[in-house]
Design a protein around this motif. Structure first.
Motif, short mmCIF file in Angstrom:
data_model
loop_
_atom_site.label_atom_id
_atom_site.label_comp_id
_atom_site.label_asym_id
_atom_site.label_seq_id
_atom_site.Cartn_x
_atom_site.Cartn_y
_atom_site.Cartn_z
N ASP A 182 -7.87 4.26 -8.57
CA ASP A 182 -6.68 3.14 -8.88
C ASP A 182 -5.50 3.88 -8.40
OD1 ASP A 182 -8.04 1.03 -9.75
OD2 ASP A 182 -6.32 1.22 -12.07
N GLY A 183 -5.05 5.39 -8.62
CA GLY A 183 -4.39 6.38 -8.20
C GLY A 183 -4.59 6.18 -6.57
N GLY A 184 -5.58 6.25 -6.00
CA GLY A 184 -5.92 6.87 -4.86
C GLY A 184 -5.17 5.76 -4.14
N LEU A 185 -6.40 4.93 -4.38
CA LEU A 185 -6.05 3.20 -3.76
C LEU A 185 -4.36 2.58 -3.66
CD1 LEU A 185 -8.53 1.03 -5.29
CD2 LEU A 185 -8.82 1.41 -3.45
N GLY A 186 -4.10 3.28 -4.71
CA GLY A 186 -1.88 2.92 -4.65
C GLY A 186 -1.29 3.83 -3.25
N LEU A 223 -2.63 4.64 -0.27
CA LEU A 223 -3.24 4.44 0.44
C LEU A 223 -2.23 2.88 0.93
CD1 LEU A 223 -7.26 4.83 0.27
CD2 LEU A 223 -5.94 6.03 1.80
N LEU A 224 -2.35 2.29 -0.28
CA LEU A 224 -1.96 0.48 0.05
C LEU A 224 -0.32 0.69 -0.02
CD1 LEU A 224 -1.97 -2.34 -0.13
CD2 LEU A 224 -1.85 -1.56 -2.78
N SER A 225 0.13 2.18 -0.49
CA SER A 225 1.59 2.39 0.04
C SER A 225 1.46 2.94 1.56
CB SER A 225 2.09 3.83 -0.66
OG SER A 225 1.65 4.86 -0.48
N LEU A 226 0.52 3.46 2.35
CA LEU A 226 0.93 4.16 3.66
C LEU A 226 1.05 2.64 4.50
CD1 LEU A 226 -0.79 7.57 2.99
CD2 LEU A 226 1.27 6.99 3.29
N VAL A 227 -0.39 1.59 4.10
CA VAL A 227 -0.13 0.35 4.80
C VAL A 227 0.85 0.24 4.99
CG1 VAL A 227 -1.48 -1.44 5.34
CG2 VAL A 227 -3.19 0.78 4.42
N ILE A 228 1.27 -0.16 3.82
CA ILE A 228 2.80 -1.44 3.60
C ILE A 228 3.42 -0.31 4.71
CG2 ILE A 228 4.86 -2.04 1.67
CD1 ILE A 228 2.35 -2.17 0.01
N VAL A 229 3.72 0.82 4.47
CA VAL A 229 4.85 1.79 5.01
C VAL A 229 4.52 1.37 6.72
CG1 VAL A 229 5.62 3.66 5.98
CG2 VAL A 229 5.26 3.40 3.27
N MET A 230 3.60 1.19 6.91
CA MET A 230 3.08 1.55 8.38
C MET A 230 3.75 0.29 9.13
SD MET A 230 -1.12 2.55 10.02
CE MET A 230 -0.39 3.31 12.29
N VAL A 232 2.27 14.12 -12.35
CA VAL A 232 2.19 14.99 -10.59
C VAL A 232 1.42 13.43 -9.70
CG1 VAL A 232 0.77 16.22 -8.91
CG2 VAL A 232 1.66 17.27 -11.17
N LEU A 233 0.73 12.52 -9.93
CA LEU A 233 0.86 11.69 -9.13
C LEU A 233 1.48 10.63 -8.76
CD1 LEU A 233 -1.15 9.84 -7.09
CD2 LEU A 233 -1.55 8.27 -10.17
N ALA A 234 2.57 10.31 -10.52
CA ALA A 234 3.95 9.81 -9.80
C ALA A 234 4.47 11.12 -8.93
CB ALA A 234 4.72 10.20 -11.45
N ALA A 235 4.74 12.29 -8.56
CA ALA A 235 6.20 12.89 -8.30
C ALA A 235 5.04 12.72 -6.57
CB ALA A 235 5.64 14.12 -8.16
N VAL A 236 3.63 12.53 -6.39
CA VAL A 236 3.42 12.61 -4.65
C VAL A 236 4.15 11.23 -4.13
CG1 VAL A 236 1.43 12.36 -3.13
CG2 VAL A 236 1.56 13.96 -5.44
N LEU A 237 3.83 9.96 -5.55
CA LEU A 237 4.64 8.50 -4.84
C LEU A 237 5.50 8.53 -4.75
CD1 LEU A 237 2.56 6.16 -7.45
CD2 LEU A 237 1.80 7.02 -4.40
#
Length: 307
Positions: A130-134, A136-143, A184-189
């Protein structure tokens, strides 16, 4: 803005590109050689929280948990120097209670058991996916957002900057084998959001200057735009870093890696908003024609009325 006041950022764009490529290669090499040191949130295991009546000796606790068969266990303070959190990998849900009982019985000072929890491997695997998909999804939405808000070339630059920042942050954790958990995942997001905000500000100024500045090359327009936004970028980054450094040094071990990931992300994100996103735009040959709306002549608009 006068010609003399413009900082020629893009004169060093090839050096910056080489630096970015070197950092990305080093990060990917770290992944390949070491992998990520995933925390219990992802791998599964037990968490035990104890409250000592006096200051707890972490070294003594680490030695004791090692003697119990868990030499790689994480032992940290949380809240105060009398509150101790122990994390260790196990596939047996009963081990947390057994370890807690061992500490309570062997301690020379009163110890109170605060909490025992267990994260199974299946839940850990779900969190990883779920973290990895989150991300990837954020990058697609940003694009998609940047392409609609600005122009397709800007979306490529923005996503390139975000991917650059995320890879480097994760690379530092892989190379130095720092624990990677949900904080740390929250920090990366959060880094993705911070870097995007900086990139959007720069992109907006570049678009505006392409429309109003005449007789300038694309490189000169980008330099003018970066110079105009530099003060805002530095003030935002420095004030954010002051808070993060305070969290890193006095916030305790619970949020140590969280603060570290954000510090790396803010520094790299500031750099990428200046060099990576703008560099990609120039590499895609951004020009004034890309940003001026195409006027479509209506059919029959220029026809004169017949007598």
């Amino acid at each position: 803005m006068s010609e003399q006041k413009v900082i020629r950022f893009m004169r060093q764009r090839y050096v910056a590109a080489a630096l970015s490529i070197a950092l990305i290669i080093a990060s990917i090499t770290g992944f390949a050689m070491n992998g990520m040191s995933l925390g219990l949130d992802f791998t599964g295991g037990a968490l035990v929280e104890l409250k000592y009546e006096t200051t707890a000796d972490l070294n003594s606790i680490r030695d004791e948990i090692s003697d119990l068969g868990y030499p790689s266990a994480s032992v940290i303070y949380f809240g105060s120097d009398r509150d101790v959190q122990i994390r260790f990998q196990t596939d047996n849900p009963q081990k947390g209670g057994e370890v807690a009982d061992a500490f309570v019985e062997s301690s020379t000072v009163p110890v109170e058991l605060q909490r025992i929890s267990y994260v199974g491997p299946q839940i850990g695997e779900e969190l990883t996916n779920d973290g990895g998909l989150g991300m990837l999804l954020s990058l697609v939405i940003v694009m998609a957002y940047v392409a609609l808000r600005f122009q397709a070339k800007f979306s490529v630059g923005a996503v390139a900057a975000l991917i650059h920042d995320v890879i480097i942050v994760l690379g530092v954790f892989a190379i130095f084998q720092l624990d990677f958990d949900l904080t740390v995942l929250a920090a990366v997001l959060a880094v993705i959001g911070y870097s995007l905000n900086d990139t959007i500000v720069v992109a907006d100024r570049i678009r505006e200057n392409f429309r109003i500045v005449r007789n300038k090359t694309s490189v000169e327009v980008v330099d003018i735009s970066l110079t105009q936004t530099l003060e805002r970028t530095l003030i935002t980054s420095l004030t954010t870093l002051l808070v993060l450094l305070a969290l890193f040094f006095v916030g305790g071990e619970m949020i140590h890696n969280f603060a570290l990931a954000l510090i790396i992300g803010v520094v790299v994100g500031t750099y990428s908003s200046i060099y990576v996103a703008a560099n990609v735009l120039l590499g895609l040959n951004i020009s004034r024609e890309d940003l001026i709306p195409v006027e479509v002549e209506k059919e029959g608009e220029e026809l004169e009325e017949l007598p």
